[in-house]
Design a protein around this motif. Structure first.
Motif, PDB file in Angstrom:
ATOM      1  N   GLY A 174     -50.408  53.339  10.990  1.00 34.18           N
ATOM      2  CA  GLY A 174     -50.708  51.906  10.989  1.00 34.18           C
ATOM      3  C   GLY A 174     -49.917  51.157   9.929  1.00 34.18           C
ATOM      4  O   GLY A 174     -49.389  50.063  10.174  1.00 34.18           O
ATOM      5  N   ILE A 175     -49.818  51.749   8.749  1.00 28.72           N
ATOM      6  CA  ILE A 175     -49.071  51.119   7.662  1.00 28.72           C
ATOM      7  C   ILE A 175     -47.576  51.117   7.984  1.00 28.72           C
ATOM      8  O   ILE A 175     -46.881  50.128   7.745  1.00 28.72           O
ATOM      9  CB  ILE A 175     -49.362  51.826   6.329  1.00 28.72           C
ATOM     10  N   VAL A 176     -47.072  52.207   8.550  1.00 26.45           N
ATOM     11  CA  VAL A 176     -45.656  52.269   8.919  1.00 26.45           C
ATOM     12  C   VAL A 176     -45.357  51.240  10.006  1.00 26.45           C
ATOM     13  O   VAL A 176     -44.322  50.567   9.970  1.00 26.45           O
ATOM     14  CB  VAL A 176     -45.282  53.693   9.375  1.00 26.45           C
ATOM     15  N   HIS A 177     -46.263  51.077  10.958  1.00 31.11           N
ATOM     16  CA  HIS A 177     -46.072  50.062  12.006  1.00 31.11           C
ATOM     17  C   HIS A 177     -46.021  48.661  11.399  1.00 31.11           C
ATOM     18  O   HIS A 177     -45.166  47.844  11.759  1.00 31.11           O
ATOM     19  CB  HIS A 177     -47.191  50.156  13.035  1.00 31.11           C
ATOM     20  N   GLU A 178     -46.921  48.384  10.460  1.00 31.03           N
ATOM     21  CA  GLU A 178     -46.922  47.082   9.789  1.00 31.03           C
ATOM     22  C   GLU A 178     -45.633  46.868   9.001  1.00 31.03           C
ATOM     23  O   GLU A 178     -45.063  45.774   9.009  1.00 31.03           O
ATOM     24  CB  GLU A 178     -48.123  46.982   8.847  1.00 31.03           C
ATOM     25  N   LEU A 179     -45.147  47.925   8.356  1.00 33.24           N
ATOM     26  CA  LEU A 179     -43.893  47.844   7.609  1.00 33.24           C
ATOM     27  C   LEU A 179     -42.734  47.504   8.541  1.00 33.24           C
ATOM     28  O   LEU A 179     -41.927  46.627   8.245  1.00 33.24           O
ATOM     29  CB  LEU A 179     -43.630  49.169   6.889  1.00 33.24           C
ATOM     30  N   PHE A 180     -42.664  48.170   9.681  1.00 31.34           N
ATOM     31  CA  PHE A 180     -41.531  47.973  10.582  1.00 31.34           C
ATOM     32  C   PHE A 180     -41.626  46.675  11.372  1.00 31.34           C
ATOM     33  O   PHE A 180     -40.593  46.142  11.789  1.00 31.34           O
ATOM     34  CB  PHE A 180     -41.410  49.160  11.541  1.00 31.34           C
ATOM     35  N   THR A 181     -42.814  46.155  11.607  1.00 33.54           N
ATOM     36  CA  THR A 181     -42.926  44.930  12.399  1.00 33.54           C
ATOM     37  C   THR A 181     -43.027  43.694  11.511  1.00 33.54           C
ATOM     38  O   THR A 181     -42.178  42.812  11.582  1.00 33.54           O
ATOM     39  CB  THR A 181     -44.143  44.995  13.345  1.00 33.54           C
ATOM     40  N   ASP A 182     -44.047  43.624  10.679  1.00 34.30           N
ATOM     41  CA  ASP A 182     -44.308  42.409   9.903  1.00 34.30           C
ATOM     42  C   ASP A 182     -43.378  42.265   8.699  1.00 34.30           C
ATOM     43  O   ASP A 182     -42.705  41.249   8.540  1.00 34.30           O
ATOM     44  CB  ASP A 182     -45.765  42.392   9.418  1.00 34.30           C
ATOM     45  N   ILE A 183     -43.354  43.278   7.858  1.00 35.42           N
ATOM     46  CA  ILE A 183     -42.617  43.170   6.599  1.00 35.42           C
ATOM     47  C   ILE A 183     -41.110  43.117   6.852  1.00 35.42           C
ATOM     48  O   ILE A 183     -40.397  42.321   6.245  1.00 35.42           O
ATOM     49  CB  ILE A 183     -42.992  44.331   5.657  1.00 35.42           C
ATOM     50  N   ALA A 184     -40.608  43.940   7.767  1.00 38.83           N
ATOM     51  CA  ALA A 184     -39.169  43.941   8.049  1.00 38.83           C
ATOM     52  C   ALA A 184     -38.716  42.601   8.615  1.00 38.83           C
ATOM     53  O   ALA A 184     -37.637  42.114   8.290  1.00 38.83           O
ATOM     54  CB  ALA A 184     -38.826  45.071   9.020  1.00 38.83           C
ATOM     55  N   LYS A 185     -39.543  41.974   9.441  1.00 40.88           N
ATOM     56  CA  LYS A 185     -39.191  40.655   9.995  1.00 40.88           C
ATOM     57  C   LYS A 185     -39.213  39.584   8.901  1.00 40.88           C
ATOM     58  O   LYS A 185     -38.414  38.663   8.926  1.00 40.88           O
ATOM     59  CB  LYS A 185     -40.159  40.264  11.114  1.00 40.88           C
ATOM     60  N   ALA A 186     -40.125  39.714   7.943  1.00 42.62           N
ATOM     61  CA  ALA A 186     -40.243  38.707   6.888  1.00 42.62           C
ATOM     62  C   ALA A 186     -39.067  38.755   5.912  1.00 42.62           C
ATOM     63  O   ALA A 186     -38.727  37.734   5.315  1.00 42.62           O
ATOM     64  CB  ALA A 186     -41.553  38.893   6.126  1.00 42.62           C
ATOM     65  N   VAL A 187     -38.438  39.915   5.765  1.00 40.42           N
ATOM     66  CA  VAL A 187     -37.356  40.043   4.793  1.00 40.42           C
ATOM     67  C   VAL A 187     -36.004  40.300   5.449  1.00 40.42           C
ATOM     68  O   VAL A 187     -35.068  40.758   4.789  1.00 40.42           O
ATOM     69  CB  VAL A 187     -37.655  41.169   3.764  1.00 40.42           C
ATOM     70  N   GLU A 188     -35.858  39.975   6.727  1.00 41.68           N
ATOM     71  CA  GLU A 188     -34.630  40.306   7.434  1.00 41.68           C
ATOM     72  C   GLU A 188     -33.413  39.552   6.889  1.00 41.68           C
ATOM     73  O   GLU A 188     -32.296  40.048   6.974  1.00 41.68           O
ATOM     74  CB  GLU A 188     -34.778  40.047   8.935  1.00 41.68           C
ATOM     75  N   ASN A 189     -33.594  38.361   6.310  1.00 42.03           N
ATOM     76  CA  ASN A 189     -32.476  37.601   5.758  1.00 42.03           C
ATOM     77  C   ASN A 189     -32.218  37.894   4.289  1.00 42.03           C
ATOM     78  O   ASN A 189     -31.277  37.371   3.711  1.00 42.03           O
ATOM     79  CB  ASN A 189     -32.721  36.094   5.934  1.00 42.03           C
ATOM     80  N   ARG A 190     -33.033  38.729   3.681  1.00 42.25           N
ATOM     81  CA  ARG A 190     -32.908  39.053   2.260  1.00 42.25           C
ATOM     82  C   ARG A 190     -32.081  40.334   2.114  1.00 42.25           C
ATOM     83  O   ARG A 190     -32.312  41.302   2.825  1.00 42.25           O
ATOM     84  CB  ARG A 190     -34.312  39.236   1.669  1.00 42.25           C
ATOM     85  N   ASP A 191     -31.116  40.330   1.198  1.00 34.30           N
ATOM     86  CA  ASP A 191     -30.241  41.484   1.028  1.00 34.30           C
ATOM     87  C   ASP A 191     -30.824  42.545   0.107  1.00 34.30           C
ATOM     88  O   ASP A 191     -30.362  43.676   0.085  1.00 34.30           O
ATOM     89  CB  ASP A 191     -28.884  41.035   0.475  1.00 34.30           C
ATOM     90  N   GLY A 192     -31.790  42.215  -0.673  1.00 34.40           N
ATOM     91  CA  GLY A 192     -32.403  43.155  -1.603  1.00 34.40           C
ATOM     92  C   GLY A 192     -33.441  42.416  -2.419  1.00 34.40           C
ATOM     93  O   GLY A 192     -33.704  41.240  -2.185  1.00 34.40           O
ATOM     94  N   GLY A 193     -34.039  43.099  -3.360  1.00 37.35           N
ATOM     95  CA  GLY A 193     -35.046  42.444  -4.190  1.00 37.35           C
ATOM     96  C   GLY A 193     -36.311  42.162  -3.418  1.00 37.35           C
ATOM     97  O   GLY A 193     -36.820  41.046  -3.425  1.00 37.35           O
ATOM     98  N   TYR A 194     -36.813  43.180  -2.714  1.00 39.09           N
ATOM     99  CA  TYR A 194     -38.002  43.003  -1.884  1.00 39.09           C
ATOM    100  C   TYR A 194     -39.290  43.063  -2.694  1.00 39.09           C
ATOM    101  O   TYR A 194     -40.344  42.719  -2.180  1.00 39.09           O
ATOM    102  CB  TYR A 194     -38.047  44.083  -0.800  1.00 39.09           C
ATOM    103  N   THR A 195     -39.220  43.516  -3.944  1.00 37.42           N
ATOM    104  CA  THR A 195     -40.415  43.619  -4.775  1.00 37.42           C
ATOM    105  C   THR A 195     -40.252  42.781  -6.035  1.00 37.42           C
ATOM    106  O   THR A 195     -39.147  42.526  -6.488  1.00 37.42           O
ATOM    107  CB  THR A 195     -40.691  45.083  -5.178  1.00 37.42           C
TER     108      THR A 195
END
Length: 169
Positions: free
Chosen positions: A74-95
């Motif tokens: 469930g967490i991996v699915h959330e990472l790949f769907t929600d979080i990856a879409k939210a940071v798709e334009n960011r080159d780094g510095g996700y935290t």
């Protein structure tokens, strides 16, 4: 316990550190921000950013690599769907790590580590929206003239900034 080959670990051996980082990253992806010690947060940041980079790739191989580290699907699915879409334009510095003072019991330095899910530059996003709204509202001829004027003003401002930077040197 034998001495680790590459510096100290977080309280135990290398395997314990790997498991601890996997659990911390799972909690970070689930809650979007967690409070932990400063040392753990600094160790977690590159680990979590690497997992987000895998998620942005989005292929089956990347998903399987992340599932090898984080066992909760469930967490991996959330990472790949929600979080990856939210940071798709960011080159780094996700935290982002923010120090919050010391813990009451043992005076350990504490920090909040959180995912940076905002757009890359809020100012650029606002300028794009304003330009799009101006183009929609104004006739085509007027909007082209406004865009040209805006570009000229932006170029002049950039030249002024460059000149002032050269003067300070």
């Amino acid at each position: 316990m034998p001495t680790p080959a590459k510096g100290p670990r977080l309280g135990g051996g290398a395997a314990h550190e790997r498991l601890m980082l996997a659990n911390l990253s799972a909690a970070l992806f689930e809650h979007k921000r967690i409070t932990t010690t400063l040392t753990k947060a600094k160790r977690l940041s590159p680990y979590a950013e690497r997992l987000v980079t895998f998620a942005k790739r989005g292929d089956l191989s990347s998903r399987r690599r992340v599932l090898g580290l984080i066992s909760n699907k469930g967490i991996v699915h959330e990472l790949f769907t929600d979080i990856a879409k939210a940071v798709e334009n960011r080159d780094g510095g996700y935290t982002r790590i923010t120090k919050i003072g010391n813990r009451k019991g043992d005076n350990a330095p504490m920090a909040v580590i959180e995912l940076v899910l905002e757009p890359v530059s809020a100012k650029q996003a606002v300028v794009k929206e304003a330009t799009a709204a101006a183009v929609k509202a104004a006739p085509v001829e007027a909007s082209v003239e406004e865009v040209v004027e805006t570009e000229v003003v932006a170029e002049e401002a950039a030249a002024e900034v460059k000149a002032s930077a050269e003067e300070t040197k």
